[in-house]
Motif scaffolding. Structure first.
Motif, short mmCIF file in Angstrom:
data_model
loop_
_atom_site.label_atom_id
_atom_site.label_comp_id
_atom_site.label_asym_id
_atom_site.label_seq_id
_atom_site.Cartn_x
_atom_site.Cartn_y
_atom_site.Cartn_z
N GLY A 12 6.96 1.24 -4.76
CA GLY A 12 6.56 0.62 -3.50
C GLY A 12 7.58 0.72 -2.40
N ARG A 13 8.84 1.08 -2.74
CA ARG A 13 9.90 1.07 -1.73
C ARG A 13 9.71 2.11 -0.63
N ASP A 17 9.77 1.36 3.38
CA ASP A 17 10.65 2.00 4.35
C ASP A 17 9.86 2.63 5.48
N ARG A 18 8.76 3.27 5.13
CA ARG A 18 7.93 3.87 6.19
C ARG A 18 7.35 2.81 7.11
N ALA A 19 6.96 1.68 6.55
CA ALA A 19 6.43 0.59 7.37
C ALA A 19 7.50 0.03 8.30
N ALA A 20 8.75 -0.07 7.79
CA ALA A 20 9.84 -0.57 8.62
C ALA A 20 10.12 0.37 9.79
N TRP A 21 10.15 1.68 9.52
CA TRP A 21 10.36 2.66 10.60
C TRP A 21 9.22 2.61 11.61
#
Length: 303
Positions: A12-13, A17-21
């Protein structure tokens, strides 16, 4: 034995990370387009002979613009004036803002009104501030000269055109215009200081000055350091206020580096040379700020 949550975490990480970017991009794109992009373009332009109105192609000339700057006495004179302006505005601004913040932190009547009035200059555009103070400094009917006449202290002096008075007069305006944001920052730092510390110091018999030196100032030092460094940068890079007040005159006595670079670029069309000036200004002020911050932080560690 691996738990179900631990087994799912690696898979899931990447999605996290993509969601944070994706959430950061709306703030990152304007910074890249409006700050980083122009900065890199200006750095590239500084190594060319870019000029306005020329038909020949722009050529790469290496460090020739920087070599010319080393021998440009007018530029280094403007740089000296810029440092005098920046320090001459920043230091009085900080001292006056500190006194005003300490006053506004007291339990006074109509404190909310005083705080609102204190930030009025901050709400005014620099162009409006410049026009307003030109009226104040007007040699014939300005408020300053009229007040001096009524007090029998003279009058009729052209403050913005005198060789000896232009820079001090502009510094006064810079201090007035930049006072609110420094006051607000220091007032926020004062309000974050625990009241219990002041009460304990007062119970121990500490006077006002000792409480300020041992309680208030240590808590306020990080805010003071940050706002002083920012003010130094902002004041050194000033343009609009001085441009409206004096346009760099008289005789270049208030020609700040930003004004000098502006004239080279948009009056004389020397874009490459002006870009080189900008690069030098950024480099020198970064070095000075690094030395200033290192000294202040080292001094803070020793106390």
């Amino acid at each position: 034995m691996t738990s179900v949550a631990e087994a799912r975490r690696p898979a899931g990480r990447p999605a996290t990370d993509r969601a944070a970017w994706f959430l950061v991009l709306p703030a990152l794109i304007p910074i890249l387009l409006l700050s980083v992009g122009p900065l890199l373009y200006g750095l590239l332009l500084a190594f060319t002979d870019a000029q306005s109105g020329r038909t020949a192609a722009t050529r790469w000339i290496g460090g020739l613009n920087f070599q010319d700057l080393l021998h440009d006495t007018l530029f280094w004179e403007s740089f000296r004036i810029g440092l005098v302006w920046a320090v001459g505005v920043t230091l009085p601004q900080f001292l006056l803002a500190l006194g005003l913040a300490l006053l506004l932190d007291q339990d006074l009547r109509l404190r909310w009104a005083a705080r609102a009035l204190a930030i009025v200059p901050w709400a005014m555009p620099e162009v409006v501030v410049g026009i307003m103070w030109r009226v104040v400094y007007n040699p014939d009917a300005g408020v300053l000269n009229e007040t001096l006449r009524h007090l029998a202290l003279g009058g009729g002096r052209d403050w913005l055109s005198g060789l000896g008075t232009a820079l001090p007069a502009v510094i006064v305006v810079g201090v007035w215009a930049g006072l609110p944001q420094t006051t607000v920052a220091l007032l926020a730092g004062l309000q974050n200081t625990p009241r219990e510390l002041h009460e304990a110091a007062a119970v121990d018999g500490a006077g006002a000055w000792r409480r300020f030196r041992t309680v208030t100032w240590p808590a306020l030092r990080p805010v003071a350091l940050a706002i002083t460094a920012l003010n130094l940068i902002w004041n050194f890079n000033s343009f609009a206020l001085v441009y409206v007040l004096t346009n760099g005159g008289p005789g270049g006595k208030t020609r700040l580096p930003m004004l000098f670079a502006y004239e080279e670029a948009f009056r004389y069309g020397q874009f490459g040379y002006a870009a080189a000036m900008g690069c030098v200004m950024v480099a020198v002020i970064a070095i000075l700020l690094a030395v200033f911050l290192a000294a202040r932080l080292r001094g803070g560690d020793d106390t």
